[in-house]
Design a protein around this motif. Structure first.
Motif: not given
Lengths: 355, 297
Positions: A29-49
């Motif tokens: 879960a930890l690695w998954l969570g880190l990967a998700l956060v690291a990949a979030s700039p691909l999905v989210f806009g600046r506000y969500e980031l």
């Protein structure tokens, strides 16, 4: 901190009992969570980031306060002042001595820890409500200092800060600064989790649980109370410095008592004495105004909106939500989100034989 | 040296200090009876003053009626807060109780801003405003009135705690809850009553300040200024609270005098009490009149 071990979960060695991530699932879960956060700039806009960055920064500061409040049983109503001190210290160090921002952040942490130790001197002798009142005074004195020390804070005009840079890579946007915050979050949370496995960490918990017994076992109360104040200030300073280099501007008025109370709210909502709870509490506190805003937006234009002036008074509604959240959690879920999370995990683990 | 100014500031200090004393007294009342440190004391002033203002302007009630309705409302308000929020927290660690009152504080402060706005609003003129000469100083009559009301409240407290049945029950509860209970005193009722009285008296002070200065969220700052006063006087001493309030009021004004003439730091008026607070906590944390049984480590 796992207080609730379900049946069948045996630990056969001290090593197994002391690991930070006890199961394969939690590591995954930890690695998954880190990967998700690291990949979030691909999905989210600046506000969500920006929200994610805020959660990270507030999480670090809340973790520091949790070490003080949750683990040592002391209380501080001046955390925002230390947070602010870290922000100004980092900007000041960069502007005056031209130290790279990378080094300014830990430097600010150390400087804030020293200030924290000064104000923590009463903490060595006081506890409970007396300490709460002393830190309240510290909050007002530091706020007054910020307003007055123009050389340090830029006075009423505030202070402009430089963006974070490393070997020519400049983190002046949400997409890039997210990784800086992420790195610090990992570092600080691992640091706290490891601290609690050491002699010093256990001493802090012993001071909280029964200070008389702790003293009889050879724990120096004054030393550990002051130490935990220093650690809390260190965390606040690091978070403040990150905050300064994220916003690129620090204003004097930002670090008021309401901000301090929000940090306390994060710790209470997340769960006193829980490392991951600090992050959950920070996420709750950062997202709560968004929920209030969304609620007001959903009602915009309706009769309720007109009758209650929702749109114009959204900032008051946010403050009220903070206050209400703190009270409701204290009454209905005093162990915080971390406890609820443990219950949910235990439920699924034991399903369908939960009793 | 500007002795006229100093005298004027001293008088101001006494007037403001008497109000601090009243608020500190109601703070100590709650602490003594139920061991709760109330960080929402300032919001009692705020809510009381706004409610009274609303009754007088929007409902056009005569002052005496609006005032009485306000006091009745605040009595119920304090009691409800105690029963709904504080009673479930009995036996919880001190941090939880402190946080609950802080939460109440921000909640009601924001609620008042939401309902009544952020700007200070003056009370409708109730008393004729005129200058009175005291010892060669020009003083507004409202200020003297506020001093008089403060003194009256203090006398009322003294009467209540030494002669009335409920006051004695409260003191008994503060002394030893179990013994009080065995003598037939209802401890939960005493707790609720202490909150009710505290809210009512604070609201009274709030209305007085509101009449003098106008109503705004600055009123809730009285709740924070109360800490230097009660720590100085001793957390569980009513007499100490009054004296502490007076000293803090004087200290503020003298600090301002010092600041204006020699130091030129600015803003000493607001911060000096907190420096004093830290000093007292370091030297004599149980205050001038407090019981010396707080745990020292």
């Amino acid at each position: 901190m796992a207080t609730l071990a379900p049946a069948g979960d045996f630990r056969t060695s001290y090593r197994a009992d002391m690991t930070i991530f006890p199961t394969r699932g939690s590591r995954l879960a930890l690695w998954l969570g880190l990967a998700l956060v690291a990949a979030s700039p691909l999905v989210f806009g600046r506000y969500e980031l920006g929200l994610l960055i805020n959660i990270g920064i507030m999480g670090i500061a809340a973790l520091g306060l949790n070490i003080l409040v949750g683990f040592t049983g002391q209380i501080s109503i001046g955390h925002a002042a230390f947070f602010g001190f870290g922000a100004f210290a980092s900007a000041y160090a960069h502007d005056t001595w031209h130290i790279p921002v990378v080094l300014c952040i830990p430097l600010a942490g150390i400087a804030t820890a020293l200030v924290g130790l000064v104000f923590g001197a009463p903490a060595a002798r006081l506890k409970g409500l007396y300490l709460a009142i002393a830190t309240l005074a510290a909050q007002f004195i530091l706020e007054d200092f910020f307003a007055r020390a123009q050389w340090f804070t830029g006075g009423v005009a505030g202070r402009i800060t430089e963006p974070f840079a490393l070997f020519g890579w400049v983190a002046d946007r949400e997409e890039s600064f997210l990784y800086v915050v992420l790195a610090w979050v990992i570092l600080m949370f691992l640091g706290a989790a490891n601290l609690l496995r050491t002699r010093d960490g256990r001493a802090l918990v012993a001071v909280r649980d029964h200070y008389l017994s702790a003293e009889m076992m050879g724990i120096n109360l004054a030393y550990y109370r002051t130490l935990s104040f220093g650690i809390a200030s260190f965390y606040a300073g690091i978070a403040g410095a990150l905050y300064a280099h994220y916003l690129l501007f620090v204003s004097v008025e930002a670090f008021n008592i309401l901000f301090s109370i929000q940090f306390l709210g994060m710790v209470i909502i997340g769960g006193l004495g829980s490392v991951m709870g600090s992050l959950m509490g920070a996420a709750f506190m950062v997202l709560l105004p968004e929920v209030v805003q969304a609620g007001a937006d959903a009602l915009a234009g309706s009769a309720i909106d007109h009758a209650l002036k929702l749109g114009a008074s959204i900032s008051f509604l946010r403050e009220m939500a903070v206050g209400a959240a703190i009270i409701l959690f204290l009454i209905f879920e005093p162990d915080g989100l971390a406890h609820r999370w443990r219950l949910i995990k235990a439920y699924w683990k034991l399903y369908p034989f939960s009793h | 040296m500007d002795s006229a100014l100093l005298l004027q500031l001293t008088l101001n200090g006494l007037i403001v200090g008497a109000l601090y004393g009243v608020v500190a007294m109601s703070f100590v009342l709650i602490y003594k009876a139920s061991q709760v440190v109330n960080f929402a004391q300032g919001e009692f002033l705020l809510v009381g003053a706004w409610v009274c203002w609303w009754l007088l302007t929007d409902w056009q009630l005569p002052f005496w009626l609006g005032f009485l309705v306000t006091l009745a409302f605040m009595t119920a308000f304090g009691m409800i807060l105690q029963v709904v929020v504080l009673r479930p927290l009995i036996g919880e660690p001190v941090i939880s109780v402190i946080m609950a009152t802080i939460g109440l504080g921000i909640f009601f402060q924001a609620l008042m801003k939401w309902i009544f706005g952020v700007f200070a609003k003056p009370f409708p003129p109730i008393f004729p405003v005129e200058q009175v000469s005291v010892l060669g100083l020009q003083v507004q009559s409202v200020y003297l009135l506020s001093l008089g009301i403060s003194l009256l409240i203090m006398l009322g407290f003294a009467w209540f705690f030494t002669l009335s049945k409920h006051g004695l029950a409260m003191r008994a509860t503060a002394f030893d809850q179990q013994v009080a209970q065995s003598l037939g005193i209802s401890v939960p009722r005493v707790f609720a009553m202490s909150w009710a009285i505290s809210a009512m008296v604070s609201a009274l002070a709030g209305v007085v300040v509101g009449v003098v200065n106008g109503v705004s969220s600055a009123l809730s700052f009285y709740g924070i200024k109360v800490f230097p006063a009660v720590i100085l006087g001793g957390l569980d001493s009513v007499v100490g609270a009054v004296l502490g309030g007076l000293i803090v009021g004087l200290l503020e004004n003298w600090a301002q005098y010092l600041d204006a003439h020699w130091l030129n730091w600015g803003n000493m008026y607001g911060v000096a009490p907190f420096y004093a607070l830290i000093l007292i906590l370091l030297i004599k944390p149980y205050g001038l009149f407090g019981t010396k049984n707080i745990e020292r480590v």
